[in-house]
Design an enzyme around this catalytic site. Structure first.
Site, PDB file in Angstrom:
ATOM      1  N   TRP A   1       0.854  -1.182   0.000  1.00 53.92           N
ATOM      2  CA  TRP A   1       0.000   0.000   0.000  1.00 53.92           C
ATOM      3  C   TRP A   1       0.892   1.235   0.000  1.00 53.92           C
ATOM      4  O   TRP A   1       2.108   1.115   0.197  1.00 53.92           O
ATOM      5  CB  TRP A   1      -0.971  -0.006   1.172  1.00 53.92           C
ATOM      6  CG  TRP A   1      -0.399   0.370   2.516  1.00 53.92           C
ATOM      7  CD1 TRP A   1      -0.489   1.571   3.140  1.00 53.92           C
ATOM      8  CD2 TRP A   1       0.320  -0.490   3.426  1.00 53.92           C
ATOM      9  NE1 TRP A   1       0.130   1.532   4.378  1.00 53.92           N
ATOM     10  CE2 TRP A   1       0.637   0.275   4.571  1.00 53.92           C
ATOM     11  CE3 TRP A   1       0.748  -1.813   3.386  1.00 53.92           C
ATOM     12  CZ2 TRP A   1       1.328  -0.245   5.662  1.00 53.92           C
ATOM     13  CZ3 TRP A   1       1.447  -2.338   4.462  1.00 53.92           C
ATOM     14  CH2 TRP A   1       1.723  -1.551   5.576  1.00 53.92           C
TER      15      TRP A   1
ATOM     16  N   ASP B   1       5.125  -5.116   3.475  1.00 58.19           N
ATOM     17  CA  ASP B   1       5.283  -6.030   4.592  1.00 58.19           C
ATOM     18  C   ASP B   1       6.396  -7.013   4.246  1.00 58.19           C
ATOM     19  O   ASP B   1       6.600  -7.336   3.080  1.00 58.19           O
ATOM     20  CB  ASP B   1       3.968  -6.794   4.846  1.00 58.19           C
ATOM     21  CG  ASP B   1       2.889  -5.882   5.442  1.00 58.19           C
ATOM     22  OD1 ASP B   1       3.252  -4.836   6.015  1.00 58.19           O
ATOM     23  OD2 ASP B   1       1.696  -6.230   5.337  1.00 58.19           O
TER      24      ASP B   1
HETATM   25  N1  ABN Z   1       0.050  -4.323   6.933  1.00 54.28           N
HETATM   26  C1  ABN Z   1       0.474  -4.645   8.198  1.00 54.28           C
HETATM   27  C2  ABN Z   1      -0.415  -5.649   8.859  1.00 54.28           C
HETATM   28  C3  ABN Z   1       0.008  -6.949   8.891  1.00 54.28           C
HETATM   29  C4  ABN Z   1      -0.786  -7.900   9.508  1.00 54.28           C
HETATM   30  C5  ABN Z   1      -1.993  -7.528  10.043  1.00 54.28           C
HETATM   31  C6  ABN Z   1      -2.406  -6.195  10.000  1.00 54.28           C
HETATM   32  C7  ABN Z   1      -1.611  -5.248   9.402  1.00 54.28           C
END
Ligand code: ABN
Length: 186
Positions: A115, A134
């Site tokens: 994102w 992530d």
């Molecule tokens: N985008 C970070 C995230 C990872 C796992 C769960 C919620 C948010």
């Protein structure tokens, strides 16, 4: 007596030769050469100018900031949730998990989808498009959990939604931490 003097002479000569061999002109020239070449090459070596490691400190579970010494402005400290690039960040800071601002820690890989956020850099007053990726393949790092939501939108605007595990498209969907990469000026 004469033999004693001869013996002392020989020992002294051997000792002097040994010292001359070890600390002779050649060895002096060698040392000078090493110093000169080292002095010329050292400044050419690459080093991190990003300032990310300029404040060598460890952060606590929620971004503890500098330990002792001068205080770092949290807006310029990549190990704190207030760092300017993290304006739409949700996850654990990879800078607290063995990675860097832009690199996943060893043993994890960047999510194939991500994102974005638009964050203002207080140092130059300009806004930047930041891609949040992530890092996947290991369980949650647990350190420096941050959740900022500037211009963040619900799931129907997926590209600016931070509240899901973006490891879902990777081989391993385990979430470890999140990086923040500048992709352009907004
Ligand atoms: N985008 C970070 C995230 C990872 C796992 C769960 C919620 C948010």
């Amino acid at each position: 007596m004469r033999r004693l003097f001869d013996f002392i002479d020989r020992r002294a000569e051997r000792a002097v030769r040994q010292v001359a061999h070890q600390h002779g002109r050649r060895s002096l020239l060698t040392r000078l050469g090493v110093a000169l070449v080292g002095g010329a090459v050292l400044p050419m070596l690459p080093f991190d100018r990003s300032g990310q490691f300029g404040s060598a400190h460890a952060a606590g579970a929620h971004g503890g900031g500098a330990k002792g010494g001068a205080k770092v402005d949290p807006h310029n400290d990549p190990m704190q949730c207030e760092y300017w690039r993290y304006c739409a960040f949700d996850g654990n800071l990879c800078t607290c998990c063995g990675g860097t601002l832009t690199q996943c820690p060893p043993g994890t890989e960047a999510s194939k989808v991500s994102w974005v956020g638009t964050c203002m850099n207080p140092n130059d007053g300009r806004s930047y498009l930041v891609s949040y990726n992530d890092c996947c393949g290991k369980g949650s790092c647990g350190n420096c959990l941050c959740n900022n939501n500037e211009r963040e939108r619900p799931g129907y605007r997926l590209g600016v939604h931070n509240d899901i595990n973006w490891c879902m498209a990777n081989t391993s969907s385990m979430f470890h931490c999140t990086t923040s990469v500048i992709v352009g000026v907004a």
